[in-house]
Design a protein around this motif. Structure first.
Motif, PDB file in Angstrom:
ATOM      1  N   LEU A   1      49.817   1.371 -36.860  1.00  0.00           N
ATOM      2  CA  LEU A   1      51.074   1.883 -36.307  1.00  0.00           C
ATOM      3  C   LEU A   1      51.019   1.991 -34.784  1.00  0.00           C
ATOM      4  CD1 LEU A   1      52.167   4.647 -38.838  1.00  0.00           C
ATOM      5  CD2 LEU A   1      53.524   2.682 -38.113  1.00  0.00           C
TER       6      LEU A   1
ATOM      7  N   LEU B   1      55.612   9.019 -32.447  1.00  0.00           N
ATOM      8  CA  LEU B   1      54.807   8.703 -33.624  1.00  0.00           C
ATOM      9  C   LEU B   1      53.409   8.231 -33.217  1.00  0.00           C
ATOM     10  CD1 LEU B   1      54.502   8.359 -36.657  1.00  0.00           C
ATOM     11  CD2 LEU B   1      55.733   6.188 -36.516  1.00  0.00           C
TER      12      LEU B   1
ATOM     13  N   GLU C   1      49.845   9.862 -34.249  1.00  0.00           N
ATOM     14  CA  GLU C   1      48.803   9.077 -34.921  1.00  0.00           C
ATOM     15  C   GLU C   1      47.487   9.139 -34.150  1.00  0.00           C
ATOM     16  OE1 GLU C   1      49.012   7.980 -37.793  1.00  0.00           O
ATOM     17  OE2 GLU C   1      51.155   7.882 -38.192  1.00  0.00           O
TER      18      GLU C   1
ATOM     19  N   LEU D   1      46.036   2.873 -41.381  1.00  0.00           N
ATOM     20  CA  LEU D   1      47.471   2.744 -41.134  1.00  0.00           C
ATOM     21  C   LEU D   1      47.839   3.310 -39.774  1.00  0.00           C
ATOM     22  CD1 LEU D   1      49.314   3.666 -44.453  1.00  0.00           C
ATOM     23  CD2 LEU D   1      49.533   1.561 -43.143  1.00  0.00           C
ATOM     24  N   GLY D   2      47.178   4.405 -39.396  1.00  0.00           N
ATOM     25  CA  GLY D   2      47.464   5.023 -38.102  1.00  0.00           C
ATOM     26  C   GLY D   2      47.191   4.069 -36.952  1.00  0.00           C
TER      27      GLY D   2
ATOM     28  N   ARG E   1      53.354  16.309 -30.365  1.00  0.00           N
ATOM     29  CA  ARG E   1      54.527  15.428 -30.543  1.00  0.00           C
ATOM     30  C   ARG E   1      55.733  15.975 -29.793  1.00  0.00           C
ATOM     31  NH1 ARG E   1      53.118  15.224 -36.273  1.00  0.00           N
ATOM     32  NH2 ARG E   1      54.925  16.535 -36.703  1.00  0.00           N
TER      33      ARG E   1
ATOM     34  N   ASP F   1      54.427  10.181 -40.942  1.00  0.00           N
ATOM     35  CA  ASP F   1      53.316   9.501 -40.272  1.00  0.00           C
ATOM     36  C   ASP F   1      52.416   8.804 -41.293  1.00  0.00           C
ATOM     37  OD1 ASP F   1      51.638  11.376 -41.404  1.00  0.00           O
ATOM     38  OD2 ASP F   1      50.917  12.197 -39.500  1.00  0.00           O
ATOM     39  N   SER F   2      51.312   8.256 -40.803  1.00  0.00           N
ATOM     40  CA  SER F   2      50.432   7.472 -41.671  1.00  0.00           C
ATOM     41  C   SER F   2      49.795   8.327 -42.759  1.00  0.00           C
ATOM     42  CB  SER F   2      49.347   6.799 -40.834  1.00  0.00           C
ATOM     43  OG  SER F   2      48.522   7.776 -40.229  1.00  0.00           O
ATOM     44  N   THR F   3      49.605   9.606 -42.478  1.00  0.00           N
ATOM     45  CA  THR F   3      49.036  10.486 -43.502  1.00  0.00           C
ATOM     46  C   THR F   3      50.005  10.619 -44.673  1.00  0.00           C
ATOM     47  OG1 THR F   3      48.149  11.735 -41.645  1.00  0.00           O
ATOM     48  CG2 THR F   3      47.790  12.651 -43.816  1.00  0.00           C
TER      49      THR F   3
ATOM     50  N   LEU G   1      52.325   8.432 -45.433  1.00  0.00           N
ATOM     51  CA  LEU G   1      52.342   7.129 -46.108  1.00  0.00           C
ATOM     52  C   LEU G   1      51.156   7.016 -47.061  1.00  0.00           C
ATOM     53  CD1 LEU G   1      53.212   4.719 -43.136  1.00  0.00           C
ATOM     54  CD2 LEU G   1      54.718   5.345 -45.030  1.00  0.00           C
TER      55      LEU G   1
ATOM     56  N   GLU H   1      40.344  12.822 -37.454  1.00  0.00           N
ATOM     57  CA  GLU H   1      39.643  12.142 -38.553  1.00  0.00           C
ATOM     58  C   GLU H   1      38.282  11.628 -38.083  1.00  0.00           C
ATOM     59  OE1 GLU H   1      43.563  10.587 -41.035  1.00  0.00           O
ATOM     60  OE2 GLU H   1      42.501   9.221 -39.716  1.00  0.00           O
TER      61      GLU H   1
ATOM     62  N   THR I   1      45.894  12.461 -34.853  1.00  0.00           N
ATOM     63  CA  THR I   1      45.366  12.486 -36.219  1.00  0.00           C
ATOM     64  C   THR I   1      44.078  11.668 -36.305  1.00  0.00           C
ATOM     65  OG1 THR I   1      47.589  12.742 -37.110  1.00  0.00           O
ATOM     66  CG2 THR I   1      45.909  11.955 -38.640  1.00  0.00           C
TER      67      THR I   1
END
Lengths: 145, 114
Positions: free
Chosen positions: A113, A47, A51, A109-110, A25, B57-59, B61, A58, A54
């Motif tokens: 976004l 952001l 994401e 959600l990621g 970031r 971030d989404s985590t 949230l 995952e 992340t």
């Protein structure tokens, strides 16, 4: 995947661990701040990259694989910033998507976004390595969204 | 900015968790643990103060959504304090303003919480 050279290129590889997402970031903040983006757009890009990193971790975790590293490649053009986030994990796809077909997981959600914050988003499979690449584009001059 | 999490009880069954810095995939497990600990001790009404948070971030949230769910399962509630327009925008674009009760001050968040 064919990648044309941009006007400038910045590449970064981080360990695929949560504590290093902040490093990605920070790097993208430096890149985007040098372009003609508004403050809000720079924050959107930061952001979205977080994401994508992340999501990469995952994805490999859900496949039961360690995420060795995440590669972030920025192609800097005068009119746009193209960012590719590659998870460096060889995970067999049950049903390989056609080239250029968006298949980012919108249930997360990621993923939601990333699609809202960036102008164009696609998920590609690199033909050379078989690794998944999330490709995000932000156009310069669209103003705060 | 370094992530910080500080919890304090304001009255019986009600606690404020003040967060600072970046709430992301690395730091949000600490927030989750703090909320779970409080809920398991019977503190079912939580106020999460995001005033000093500069990145979410989404985590993060997801952890807040999980906290709200757990609190409501115990007939409690989870409210947020947030004045940062940047953070508020994340709740707006994800549609989470419809789920979370977001306030501008602790006094406002405590109002009617029981």
């Amino acid at each position: 995947m064919a990648i044309n050279d941009g006007e400038a290129r910045v590449e970064l590889s981080i360990p695929g661990r949560p504590e290093y997402v902040g490093v990605a970031r920070l790097a993208i903040l430096g890149v985007a701040s040098r372009m003609r983006f508004s403050y809000d757009e720079v924050e959107d890009i930061r952001l979205a990259v977080g994401e994508a990193c992340t999501t990469a971790m995952e994805r490999t975790s859900e496949a039961g694989l360690p995420c060795q590293s995440i590669r972030i490649r920025c192609l800097i053009h005068s009119s746009e910033l193209v960012i590719e986030v590659c998870d460096n994990a060889l995970i067999p796809e049950p049903t390989p998507p056609p080239s250029n077909a968006p298949n980012l997981d919108e249930r997360s959600l990621g993923g939601v976004l990333i699609r809202i914050l960036m102008d164009d988003v696609s998920t590609l499979t690199d033909p050379e390595t078989g690794q998944r690449v999330v490709r995000m584009v932000k156009h310069v001059g669209h103003g705060a969204r | 900015m370094q992530f910080t999490v500080e919890a304090r009880n304001v009255r019986d069954g009600v606690a404020v968790i003040a967060l600072g810095g970046e709430v992301d995939v690395y730091t949000s497990p600490r927030l989750k643990q703090e909320m779970v600990d409080l809920l398991n001790k019977g503190t079912t009404r939580l106020i999460i103060d995001l005033s000093a948070v500069d990145y979410l971030d989404s985590t993060g949230l997801g952890v807040l959504i999980g906290g709200l769910k757990r609190a409501r399962e115990r007939e409690g509630d989870l409210r947020l304090i947030c004045n940062n327009l940047r953070i508020l925008r994340i709740f707006e674009i994800t549609g989470l303003t419809k789920i979370f009760d977001i306030h501008s001050s602790e006094a406002e968040a405590l109002g009617g919480l029981g």
